[in-house]
Design an enzyme around this catalytic site. Structure first.
Site, PDB file in Angstrom:
ATOM      1  N   CYS A  88       0.872  -1.171   0.000  1.00  0.00           N
ATOM      2  CA  CYS A  88       0.000   0.000   0.000  1.00  0.00           C
ATOM      3  C   CYS A  88       0.908   1.220   0.000  1.00  0.00           C
ATOM      4  O   CYS A  88       1.640   1.450   0.967  1.00  0.00           O
ATOM      5  CB  CYS A  88      -0.900  -0.024   1.232  1.00  0.00           C
ATOM      6  SG  CYS A  88      -2.003   1.393   1.273  1.00  0.00           S
ATOM      7  N   CYS A 236      -3.179   6.773  -5.012  1.00  0.00           N
ATOM      8  CA  CYS A 236      -2.903   5.324  -4.911  1.00  0.00           C
ATOM      9  C   CYS A 236      -1.463   5.027  -5.356  1.00  0.00           C
ATOM     10  O   CYS A 236      -1.155   5.051  -6.558  1.00  0.00           O
ATOM     11  CB  CYS A 236      -3.904   4.503  -5.712  1.00  0.00           C
ATOM     12  SG  CYS A 236      -3.785   2.736  -5.314  1.00  0.00           S
TER      13      CYS A 236
HETATM   14  O1  PYC Z   1      -1.750   3.755  -2.058  1.00  0.00           O
HETATM   15  O2  PYC Z   1      -1.253   1.765  -2.830  1.00  0.00           O
HETATM   16  C1  PYC Z   1      -2.023   2.545  -2.300  1.00  0.00           C
HETATM   17  C2  PYC Z   1      -3.344   2.064  -1.867  1.00  0.00           C
HETATM   18  C3  PYC Z   1      -3.880   0.834  -2.074  1.00  0.00           C
HETATM   19  C4  PYC Z   1      -5.152   0.849  -1.500  1.00  0.00           C
HETATM   20  C5  PYC Z   1      -5.360   2.087  -0.957  1.00  0.00           C
HETATM   21  N1  PYC Z   1      -4.245   2.825  -1.197  1.00  0.00           N
END
Ligand code: PYC
Length: 310
Positions: A88, A236
């Site tokens: 994550c 993300c």
């Molecule tokens: O930032 O990789 C990320 C992530 C995955 C799920 C929520 N954030």
């Protein structure tokens, strides 16, 4: 009655709850073995920490466990409202900001073990954190799929520490006011992938969907649906890694060039990559802010002590 010490932060709007004390003992095995013990014997702890009434569907938990290698700063298992994440990115930035807040680390590179590999997270004096993620790659390009309400669309399948289906060209605008619309669209794409048995490598479930649109202030804006159907408020980190892998495979971004990815709430990660054989090593930079320190109280007499399951 159990007390669990947690520190909350957010990275570009996406929350991370780091468990500092009071987590389950997962033994001394490899991080993959410890994840399996967490999943099979302590799943109630996961839901107690991140689900309502203490948490929310958006919350990502991070359990710090002793690293296997003494040169590592930490080992971490990330979890959410429905299960466990391989890696994550926003959460790793949150973990480093939390360790900094606790004065446990100094600026410089930190080796962090995750269930899908070791990453390096470099804390700058400014508080910015740069993650050198696990090697990432595009698995399949332009995969066609029929989706209810959308017709025939196509997307790329890529690994960035989690499995992603990346869709471009659906819209010219991603506005947070339409987040529930994009949640429905992405949920239908995810369902179509399941129905058509379209997977990542080794039949891995594709549990993250990314929809891209142009941005006036970044190279791209994205909406990312996470496995438990909450959308990522940050751009993300693993999703941006998957995006870089696709850009690299298409020859659209050169090694070392900057890519600025914007989230649907307007937060940014700055990203670039290094080629490693036919994979890439993404570098993702962002910042997390600690916003709460607390003790969770787990009282087994409370009917919702382990979270509202379902
Ligand atoms: O930032 O990789 C990320 C992530 C995955 C799920 C929520 N954030």
């Amino acid at each position: 009655m159990k007390r669990v010490r947690v520190i909350d932060s957010h990275t570009g709007g996406e929350p991370t709850r780091v468990v500092i004390e009071g987590g389950p003992d997962l033994g001394q095995g490899s991080i993959a073995e410890r994840l399996e013990i967490f999943r099979t014997s302590h799943d109630g702890f996961r839901s107690a920490v991140v689900k309502e009434p203490r948490g929310s569907d958006v919350m990502v938990g991070a359990l710090l466990v002793p690293p296997c290698d003494s040169t590592s700063t930490a080992a971490v298992i990330f979890f959410n409202n429905v299960g466990y994440l391989g890696m994550c990115g926003h959460g790793a930035i949150g973990v480093v900001a939390t360790l900094d807040y606790l004065n446990l680390i100094k600026p410089g590179p930190q080796r962090i073990e995750t269930p899908v590999g070791v990453i390096t997270a470099t804390l700058a004096e400014s508080g910015e954190v740069t993650i050198h993620n696990v090697p990432s790659y595009r698995y399949k390009a332009k995969v066609p799929i029929e989706v209810e309400g959308l017709g025939l669309i196509q997307g790329d399948i890529a690994w960035g520490g989690n499995w992603f289906f990346l869709v471009d060209g659906l819209t010219t605008q991603l506005d947070v006011k339409q987040a529930s619309h994009w949640t429905q669209v992405a949920t239908r794409i995810k369902q179509a992938l399941l129905d058509n048995n379209i997977t990542g490598e080794n039949n891995a479930e594709i549990d993250h969907i990314e929809i891209f649109a142009p941005s006036p202030t970044a190279n791209s804006r994205s909406f990312v649906l996470c496995p438990g159907n909450a959308y990522d408020r940050s751009p993300c980190g693993t999703g941006t890694s998957a995006k870089l892998a696709c850009l690299a495979a298409d020859g659209k971004l050169k090694e070392g060039d900057l890519w600025r990815q914007e989230s649907i709430v307007g937060s940014h990660f700055d990203a670039s990559y290094k080629q490693q054989g036919n994979q890439i090593v993404p570098a993702i930079s962002g910042r997390a802010w600690v916003n709460s320190e607390a003790f969770l109280v787990l009282d087994p007499r409370d009917p919702f002590c382990w979270g509202i399951r379902g």
